[in-house]
Structures are given as structure tokens and as C-alpha cells.
Design a protein around this motif. Structure first.
Motif, PDB file in Angstrom:
ATOM      1  N   PHE A 110       3.884  28.233  70.951  1.00 47.25           N
ATOM      2  CA  PHE A 110       3.445  26.942  71.511  1.00 47.25           C
ATOM      3  C   PHE A 110       2.126  26.530  70.862  1.00 47.25           C
ATOM      4  O   PHE A 110       1.938  25.374  70.480  1.00 47.25           O
ATOM      5  CB  PHE A 110       3.299  27.117  73.022  1.00 47.25           C
ATOM      6  N   LEU A 111       1.204  27.493  70.724  1.00 43.45           N
ATOM      7  CA  LEU A 111      -0.096  27.216  70.110  1.00 43.45           C
ATOM      8  C   LEU A 111       0.058  26.846  68.641  1.00 43.45           C
ATOM      9  O   LEU A 111      -0.607  25.914  68.157  1.00 43.45           O
ATOM     10  CB  LEU A 111      -1.004  28.440  70.255  1.00 43.45           C
ATOM     11  N   TYR A 112       0.932  27.533  67.929  1.00 45.96           N
ATOM     12  CA  TYR A 112       1.169  27.200  66.519  1.00 45.96           C
ATOM     13  C   TYR A 112       1.700  25.778  66.382  1.00 45.96           C
ATOM     14  O   TYR A 112       1.315  25.042  65.465  1.00 45.96           O
ATOM     15  CB  TYR A 112       2.163  28.180  65.895  1.00 45.96           C
ATOM     16  N   PHE A 113       2.575  25.377  67.286  1.00 47.71           N
ATOM     17  CA  PHE A 113       3.086  24.008  67.259  1.00 47.71           C
ATOM     18  C   PHE A 113       1.965  23.001  67.514  1.00 47.71           C
ATOM     19  O   PHE A 113       1.904  21.954  66.875  1.00 47.71           O
ATOM     20  CB  PHE A 113       4.185  23.826  68.309  1.00 47.71           C
ATOM     21  N   LEU A 114       1.091  23.312  68.469  1.00 47.88           N
ATOM     22  CA  LEU A 114      -0.032  22.407  68.744  1.00 47.88           C
ATOM     23  C   LEU A 114      -0.916  22.231  67.509  1.00 47.88           C
ATOM     24  O   LEU A 114      -1.447  21.159  67.257  1.00 47.88           O
ATOM     25  CB  LEU A 114      -0.887  22.949  69.906  1.00 47.88           C
ATOM     26  N   LYS A 115      -1.064  23.297  66.749  1.00 46.53           N
ATOM     27  CA  LYS A 115      -1.894  23.253  65.541  1.00 46.53           C
ATOM     28  C   LYS A 115      -1.220  22.514  64.389  1.00 46.53           C
ATOM     29  O   LYS A 115      -1.859  21.740  63.677  1.00 46.53           O
ATOM     30  CB  LYS A 115      -2.202  24.682  65.060  1.00 46.53           C
ATOM     31  N   ASN A 116       0.078  22.752  64.214  1.00 45.33           N
ATOM     32  CA  ASN A 116       0.732  22.337  62.970  1.00 45.33           C
ATOM     33  C   ASN A 116       1.801  21.254  63.107  1.00 45.33           C
ATOM     34  O   ASN A 116       2.080  20.553  62.133  1.00 45.33           O
ATOM     35  CB  ASN A 116       1.367  23.566  62.300  1.00 45.33           C
ATOM     36  N   ASP A 117       2.410  21.147  64.269  1.00 46.34           N
ATOM     37  CA  ASP A 117       3.503  20.177  64.425  1.00 46.34           C
ATOM     38  C   ASP A 117       3.564  19.705  65.877  1.00 46.34           C
ATOM     39  O   ASP A 117       4.568  19.890  66.566  1.00 46.34           O
ATOM     40  CB  ASP A 117       4.826  20.822  64.003  1.00 46.34           C
ATOM     41  N   LYS A 118       2.481  19.092  66.295  1.00 48.52           N
ATOM     42  CA  LYS A 118       2.353  18.695  67.703  1.00 48.52           C
ATOM     43  C   LYS A 118       3.451  17.728  68.141  1.00 48.52           C
ATOM     44  O   LYS A 118       3.969  17.823  69.258  1.00 48.52           O
ATOM     45  CB  LYS A 118       0.977  18.062  67.935  1.00 48.52           C
ATOM     46  N   ASP A 119       3.824  16.807  67.263  1.00 47.86           N
ATOM     47  CA  ASP A 119       4.842  15.819  67.628  1.00 47.86           C
ATOM     48  C   ASP A 119       6.163  16.492  67.984  1.00 47.86           C
ATOM     49  O   ASP A 119       6.820  16.112  68.957  1.00 47.86           O
ATOM     50  CB  ASP A 119       5.056  14.827  66.481  1.00 47.86           C
ATOM     51  N   ALA A 120       6.554  17.503  67.194  1.00 48.24           N
ATOM     52  CA  ALA A 120       7.811  18.209  67.463  1.00 48.24           C
ATOM     53  C   ALA A 120       7.754  18.915  68.813  1.00 48.24           C
ATOM     54  O   ALA A 120       8.725  18.912  69.569  1.00 48.24           O
ATOM     55  CB  ALA A 120       8.098  19.216  66.351  1.00 48.24           C
ATOM     56  N   LEU A 121       6.598  19.522  69.113  1.00 44.99           N
ATOM     57  CA  LEU A 121       6.438  20.217  70.391  1.00 44.99           C
ATOM     58  C   LEU A 121       6.593  19.261  71.566  1.00 44.99           C
ATOM     59  O   LEU A 121       7.335  19.540  72.515  1.00 44.99           O
ATOM     60  CB  LEU A 121       5.066  20.898  70.454  1.00 44.99           C
ATOM     61  N   PHE A 122       5.921  18.118  71.505  1.00 44.51           N
ATOM     62  CA  PHE A 122       5.983  17.183  72.629  1.00 44.51           C
ATOM     63  C   PHE A 122       7.349  16.511  72.732  1.00 44.51           C
ATOM     64  O   PHE A 122       7.768  16.123  73.824  1.00 44.51           O
ATOM     65  CB  PHE A 122       4.854  16.157  72.520  1.00 44.51           C
ATOM     66  N   ILE A 123       8.046  16.377  71.607  1.00 45.91           N
ATOM     67  CA  ILE A 123       9.429  15.890  71.663  1.00 45.91           C
ATOM     68  C   ILE A 123      10.303  16.877  72.428  1.00 45.91           C
ATOM     69  O   ILE A 123      11.105  16.488  73.291  1.00 45.91           O
ATOM     70  CB  ILE A 123       9.990  15.652  70.244  1.00 45.91           C
TER      71      ILE A 123
END
Length: 236
Positions: A110-123
């Protein structure tokens, strides 16, 4: 009619997540979630007070290393996850600890997504909300036979299949690969079942009462548990 004590918390959570997305307070958002996770672990007696304090300290130290030193331990996370998911079912006397570790591994992703691909995480978070809500509404309207009554006594075939079609269609519309869209949509259901299985084995109704009729933050995290892992593997 659907009771307000179920939908009001859901709306509040949706606004909470959307505001953090708009304001770009990613690390603050992550910090809040860590505390809410720990609160749920403590309230459900998955962790005691001392181990809860240790858990928070450990997570902040690890997060600091990942962010400031660009520590990449994804490969390690994948290997450990699959080992521990096996142990989770096999060594049932230690199930609580494996459950905490598994959630922690997913939350590091989850943290890696926040750092590198936040849009994908929130999608993924948005679609998981839509998936949960559509499963509840469709199941409530059409009713019909239950899937796994001993594990998740309210989950119907109609609600599950309806939410699967909606989630898959949304992911394809957002240009996700067709096969990945199918796998992620199935994984929403599998995460829900995994968490329900754990709660039945540990005699837990809800992880906490933070969200009223929804339980705690962990009760909402279940459907995104496997999608984060799958999409991370796909991206990797």
C-alpha cells in the motif's frame, strides 16, 4: 429500506479517502491508517496493548526506511506472503500472528503504491467500495441462495455475481487488462471470505466499532487485501 447507520459511515469514509487524495497528504493518510489498523487489532484482541505499541513503532521505522532510503523489499514481501498464507491455514494456534503479518505485508505494498502509483491505488479503493456496496444492494434486492453460510452468512450468489460484473466492467472501462480485471474482481470476494474466515475462527463479530454498522477499518480493508497484491505483482 437500507438503514442510515450503514450508509452514513460509508459516505464518511468515502469523503475521508477522497479528501486525502485531493490534498496529496499521502504520508499523513498512511499514518492515520496505521493507527486505525492497530486500534482494530487491539479492539479485536488480535494484539494486546504492548504488542500494539511495538507494532506501531516497527511500522513507522520500516516506513521511514522505505521512503527515505528507497528500500525495495517487494520481492521479499511476495515470497513471505505466500509462505505465511499457507501457515495461516496450517498452524491455526498462531493464526492471529499470521493474520497481522499478512495484513502488514499488504500494507507495505500500500505504501509503495502511495509513493509510486497513487492513482492506481485510489482506483482500486474506489472500485472496492463500489464492489462492496453493489454486492450488498444486489444481494438485498434479489436475495437467493447463500455461498458460504458458515463463513459469511449474508453473502449471496446474486450479490457476488452482480458485484463481480460491475467491478470487471469498471476495470475494463478504465483500461485495465481484461484478464487482470477478471482476477482482481474475483479477488475482492476472496479477501472478504479470508477475513470472514478469520473472524469466525477467532469468534470476532467486527474488528472494532469505529464505523458503526461497518465494523472497523479492517472490516473495510478485506476486499482490497488481494487486489493490492495482485496489481503489485502485475506491475512488478
Amino acid at each position: 429500506m437500507v438503514s442510515r447507520d450503514r450508509f452514513l459511515p460509508a459516505i464518511c469514509v468515502g469523503i475521508f479517502v477522497y479528501l486525502f487524495y485531493l490534498l496529496n497528504y499521502d504520508l499523513f493518510f498512511f499514518t492515520v491508517i496505521i493507527f486505525l489498523f492497530t486500534y482494530d487489532f487491539f479492539q479485536s484482541k488480535t494484539l494486546n496493548f504492548k504488542t500494539s505499541i511495538f507494532y506501531i513503532i516497527f511500522f513507522f521505522l520500516l516506513s521511514y526506511l522505505i521512503i527515505h532510503y528507497e528500500l525495495n523489499i517487494k520481492k521479499f514481501i511476495y515470497i513471505v506472503f505466500f509462505v505465511f498464507i499457507f501457515l495461516f491455514f496450517y498452524l491455526k494456534n498462531y493464526q492471529r500472528y499470521f493474520f497481522v503479518i499478512l495484513n502488514s505485508l499488504i500494507f507495505i505494498l500500500f505504501l509503495y503504491f502511495l509513493k509510486n502509483d497513487k492513482d492506481a491505488l485510489f482506483i482500486l479503493i474506489l472500485i472496492s467500495f463500489i464492489n462492496d456496496t453493489s454486492a450488498f444492494l444486489i444481494g438485498r434486492f434479489f436475495k437467493g441462495p447463500l455461498i458460504l453460510q458458515n463463513i459469511s452468512p449474508k453473502k449471496t450468489w446474486s450479490g457476488t455475481l452482480g458485484s463481480f460484473l460491475i467491478s470487471t466492467s469498471l476495470l475494463i472501462y478504465l483500461n485495465f487488462n481484461f484478464i487482470i480485471s477478471l482476477i482482481i474482481s474475483i479477488s475482492f470476494f476472496l479477501g472478504d471470505i479470508l477475513f470472514s474466515y478469520y473472524k469466525r475462527k477467532q469468534s470476532i463479530k467486527d474488528f472494532s466499532n469505529l464505523l458503526g454498522g461497518h465494523g472497523g477499518i479492517l472490516d473495510r480493508f478485506d476486499s482490497i487485501f488481494f487486489p493490492i497484491l495482485i496489481f503489485s505483482l502485475y506491475s512488478y
